[in-house]
Design a protein around this motif. Structure first.
Motif, PDB file in Angstrom:
ATOM      1  N   LEU A  11       0.822  -1.211   0.000  1.00 59.49           N
ATOM      2  CA  LEU A  11       0.000   0.000   0.000  1.00 59.49           C
ATOM      3  C   LEU A  11       0.853   1.256   0.000  1.00 59.49           C
ATOM      4  O   LEU A  11       0.443   2.293  -0.532  1.00 59.49           O
ATOM      5  CB  LEU A  11      -0.942  -0.011   1.195  1.00 59.49           C
ATOM      6  N   THR A  14       1.470   3.183  -3.262  1.00 59.06           N
ATOM      7  CA  THR A  14       0.486   4.128  -3.779  1.00 59.06           C
ATOM      8  C   THR A  14       0.682   5.517  -3.204  1.00 59.06           C
ATOM      9  O   THR A  14       0.317   6.501  -3.824  1.00 59.06           O
ATOM     10  CB  THR A  14      -0.954   3.669  -3.472  1.00 59.06           C
ATOM     11  N   LYS A  41      -7.763  12.432  -1.347  1.00 60.65           N
ATOM     12  CA  LYS A  41      -7.513  10.999  -1.491  1.00 60.65           C
ATOM     13  C   LYS A  41      -6.869  10.367  -0.266  1.00 60.65           C
ATOM     14  O   LYS A  41      -6.867   9.145  -0.126  1.00 60.65           O
ATOM     15  CB  LYS A  41      -6.636  10.757  -2.719  1.00 60.65           C
ATOM     16  N   PHE A  44      -9.136   8.137   1.845  1.00 58.96           N
ATOM     17  CA  PHE A  44      -9.502   6.876   1.193  1.00 58.96           C
ATOM     18  C   PHE A  44      -8.327   5.911   1.134  1.00 58.96           C
ATOM     19  O   PHE A  44      -8.517   4.697   1.221  1.00 58.96           O
ATOM     20  CB  PHE A  44     -10.097   7.140  -0.189  1.00 58.96           C
ATOM     21  N   ARG A  45      -7.099   6.423   1.022  1.00 57.53           N
ATOM     22  CA  ARG A  45      -5.930   5.539   1.071  1.00 57.53           C
ATOM     23  C   ARG A  45      -5.828   4.897   2.448  1.00 57.53           C
ATOM     24  O   ARG A  45      -5.544   3.703   2.568  1.00 57.53           O
ATOM     25  CB  ARG A  45      -4.650   6.304   0.739  1.00 57.53           C
ATOM     26  N   ASP A  48      -8.662   2.299   2.842  1.00 56.83           N
ATOM     27  CA  ASP A  48      -8.325   1.062   2.120  1.00 56.83           C
ATOM     28  C   ASP A  48      -7.247   0.271   2.863  1.00 56.83           C
ATOM     29  O   ASP A  48      -7.322  -0.955   2.959  1.00 56.83           O
ATOM     30  CB  ASP A  48      -7.862   1.371   0.696  1.00 56.83           C
ATOM     31  N   SER A  49      -6.251   0.972   3.400  1.00 59.53           N
ATOM     32  CA  SER A  49      -5.169   0.297   4.126  1.00 59.53           C
ATOM     33  C   SER A  49      -5.679  -0.341   5.411  1.00 59.53           C
ATOM     34  O   SER A  49      -5.348  -1.491   5.716  1.00 59.53           O
ATOM     35  CB  SER A  49      -4.060   1.303   4.440  1.00 59.53           C
ATOM     36  N   ASN A  51      -8.737  -1.240   6.070  1.00 56.70           N
ATOM     37  CA  ASN A  51      -9.610  -2.372   5.747  1.00 56.70           C
ATOM     38  C   ASN A  51      -8.828  -3.578   5.245  1.00 56.70           C
ATOM     39  O   ASN A  51      -9.211  -4.722   5.527  1.00 56.70           O
ATOM     40  CB  ASN A  51     -10.694  -1.950   4.760  1.00 56.70           C
ATOM     41  N   ALA A  52      -7.726  -3.366   4.551  1.00 56.64           N
ATOM     42  CA  ALA A  52      -6.886  -4.495   4.128  1.00 56.64           C
ATOM     43  C   ALA A  52      -6.290  -5.194   5.353  1.00 56.64           C
ATOM     44  O   ALA A  52      -6.261  -6.433   5.414  1.00 56.64           O
ATOM     45  CB  ALA A  52      -5.782  -4.015   3.196  1.00 56.64           C
ATOM     46  N   GLN A  55      -9.149  -7.003   7.148  1.00 54.28           N
ATOM     47  CA  GLN A  55      -9.549  -8.212   6.412  1.00 54.28           C
ATOM     48  C   GLN A  55      -8.540  -9.334   6.653  1.00 54.28           C
ATOM     49  O   GLN A  55      -8.927 -10.485   6.870  1.00 54.28           O
ATOM     50  CB  GLN A  55      -9.654  -7.915   4.924  1.00 54.28           C
ATOM     51  N   ALA A  61     -14.842  -4.882   7.628  1.00 56.62           N
ATOM     52  CA  ALA A  61     -14.436  -3.580   7.098  1.00 56.62           C
ATOM     53  C   ALA A  61     -15.148  -2.454   7.844  1.00 56.62           C
ATOM     54  O   ALA A  61     -16.230  -2.645   8.405  1.00 56.62           O
ATOM     55  CB  ALA A  61     -14.756  -3.500   5.604  1.00 56.62           C
ATOM     56  N   GLN A  63     -16.187   1.891   7.537  1.00 54.40           N
ATOM     57  CA  GLN A  63     -16.420   2.934   6.548  1.00 54.40           C
ATOM     58  C   GLN A  63     -16.107   4.286   7.173  1.00 54.40           C
ATOM     59  O   GLN A  63     -16.162   4.449   8.385  1.00 54.40           O
ATOM     60  CB  GLN A  63     -17.849   2.899   6.036  1.00 54.40           C
TER      61      GLN A  63
END
Length: 165
Positions: A11, A14, A41, A44-45, A48-49, A51-52, A55, A61, A63
């Motif tokens: 990640l 990115t 952004k 959101f990065r 996403d990180s 949530n990864a 997971q 996850a 929000q």
């Protein structure tokens, strides 16, 4: 734990495209102060990180929540004003108080804070290396997250992440 760091390393690639270093005149240089660009952004990065990582650990996850983002933003700016990373506001407010002030209807599970010159994924990596902040981020009861920062002119960044259900 190796899996967590591999995910963060992937990640981090990115983030390289989303940050820059600048000289005193604001021009791009090969070295200097890390500056956040693409502000819209960053959240959101991180989402996403997070949530990864969640997971990979079998947690559901989360929000982004606008109210929690507002509470985090207020605290990031306030830590800068106080020039110290801590969980209490200049008015004596706690994380619970700040979440209540923005009208969030759920329960606060925890808050992670940091004062750095590093990017958001480096900060997340540091949080994941600490047992307490890792527990906040990975709490399986969490369903919502707030994340914000304040960057001073000298480049110092004050980060706040809030987890709630």
């Amino acid at each position: 734990m190796t899996r967590v760091f591999l995910i963060l390393a992937a990640l981090a690639m990115t983030v390289v495209a989303a940050c820059t270093t600048t000289g005193n005149d604001g021009s791009a240089t090969g070295s200097g102060v890390y500056r956040i660009r693409d502000d819209e952004k960053v959240q959101f990065r991180i989402l996403d990180s997070v949530n990864a990582l969640r997971q990979a650990a079998g947690s559901p996850a989360v929000q982004l929540n606008a109210q929690l983002n507002a509470a985090a933003a207020t605290h990031s700016r306030d830590m800068s004003v106080q020039n110290r990373p801590w969980h209490f506001g200049s008015d004596g407010s706690s994380p619970l108080d700040r979440v209540a002030r923005v009208g969030y209807p759920g329960a606060l599970l925890g808050e992670a804070i940091s004062e750095t010159y590093e990017n958001e994924l480096q900060t997340l990596t540091a949080w994941m290396e600490d047992r307490g902040t890792r527990a906040v981020i990975m709490d399986p009861k969490a369903s919502n997250m707030g994340f914000a920062w304040f960057q001073e002119a000298n480049g110092k960044i004050w980060w706040t992440l809030v987890m709630a259900n």
